[in-house]
Write an enzyme that holds these catalytic residues in place. Sequence first.
Site: not given
Length: 417
Positions: A96, A306
Site C-alpha cells: 500500500n 499489522d
Amino acid sequence: MNLLIKSATIIDPAGPFHKQNLDILIEKGIIKKISNSIKNINNFKEISLENLHISQGWFDSSVCFGEPGFEERETIENGLNTAAKSGFTAVAVNPNTNPIADNKSAIEFIKNKANGFATALYPIGSLTKNAKSEDLAELYDMQNSGAIAFGDYNKPISNANLLKIALLYAQNFDALVLSFPQDNSIAGTGLANENINSTKLGLKGIPTLAEELQVARDLFLLEYTGGKLHIPTISTKKSVKLIKNAKKKGLNVTCSVAAHHLVLSDDELKEFDTKSKVMPPLRTSKDIKALLKGLKDGVIDIITSDHNPIDVEHKKVEFNNAKFGTIGLESLFGALNKVVELETLINCLTTNPRNRFNIENSSIKEGEKANITLFNPDSEYEFKLNNILSTSKNSIFLNKKLNGKVYGVISNNKLVL
C-alpha cells in the site's frame, strides 16, 4: 561479528536447547558453540542482560512502511531500524505505497532500499493492478523479483471470479494468495464494530457478518480451485470456526490475527480516540476469547503487529474522518506476552509464519546462522511516547501497561540493541 551471549534462556520449541539456560558463542555471524559456561578467551563483545531470554528471530507477516510515496509516515530505513529494536529479524511489507507495489520495478525498488539492515525485508506484491480488484497484477514477474506473496492490503477482492482465477493461476509457480476478509457490500461506510457500543456512540457499524461472509466465500473458492490461501487479520469468533472446519477438510489455508485484536475490545471506543480506529474494527470480549482459543488450538497460525503508520494529519482529526490503522511493532511483545502462552507466541512469530511465507527457518544450534531475538519476558512498564520508535505515533497501546521488554536482535551478521 563476534559475540558471547552469557546466561540466556533459550525459547526454541523445535530446537535441542529449549528452556535451557546457556552461553552462546557467535563467530562471524555463525553460532559456534552452545554450552553451560564459555570462557571469553578471544575477548569478544559480551552480552549479559537481566533475565535474558532468546528465540529464533521473529518474523512479522503484515507491516506497512510509507516509502515510496508516504515517507512522512515511515521510511524503509526507519521502519527496519524500528523492527530490529522491536525484536523482528524479518518483516513482510504490504504493497500500500504510492504508487502501489503491483509490478516488478516496484518490488525491486523496495528490495534495493532494504539492503544492509539487520532486519530483512520481504515485499508482498499487490494481487490486482493498482489494488483496484479489477485485473490481476504481474504476479509471476513480481515473484521472480522477490515478492513472497500477493494481496491487496486491507482491500477485499470483491470479484469472486477474480480470486478464483488468482488461486488457479498462482498454483503454476506455487504462490501464496492473500485475501482480506471483508465484504464491503455489508461493511459499507462503517467505522466500528456493529454492537451496543457503536449504537451508543452513534458510529456506523461494521457487522461481524461482513468478515464471515467473505471468509466463507473465500474458503468455498479455495475448495473449488485448490492452491494456497492466507486470510490476514481475522477478528471474529465465527471466522475461527469457519477456518477450523476448512482445515479439517484438508484445505491449504492459514490465517493471522493482529496483536490488538487479542487484547482490546470495542470498549476502547468510548473516548472517540482515533488510535482505536483499526481495520478490521475492534470486536467484543467474546471474539477475543475465541481468537485466543483459536491460537491455542492451532487454528490461527500467525500473529502480526499489522503495523500501519498514519501521519498526524490523518489521525488527529474527527473519528469519522480519521484513517484506519495503528502502529504495532514496538508494542507487540509487551501486549501479548502475558496473554498468550510464551511458546505459542514464539511459534506464531517464528516457525509458523516463516514456513507459510517460505522464508528461511533456522533453529538455535551450533553451525546455524545467528538469527536471534533477545528479550526479557518479566519486565513491566507503561507504554509511553518515548517507547515509540516509528515516525508516526498512532499507537493503540499508548499509555497502556505492557509486560515484556525486547532488547534487540542478532541478525544478518549485525547486533542491534
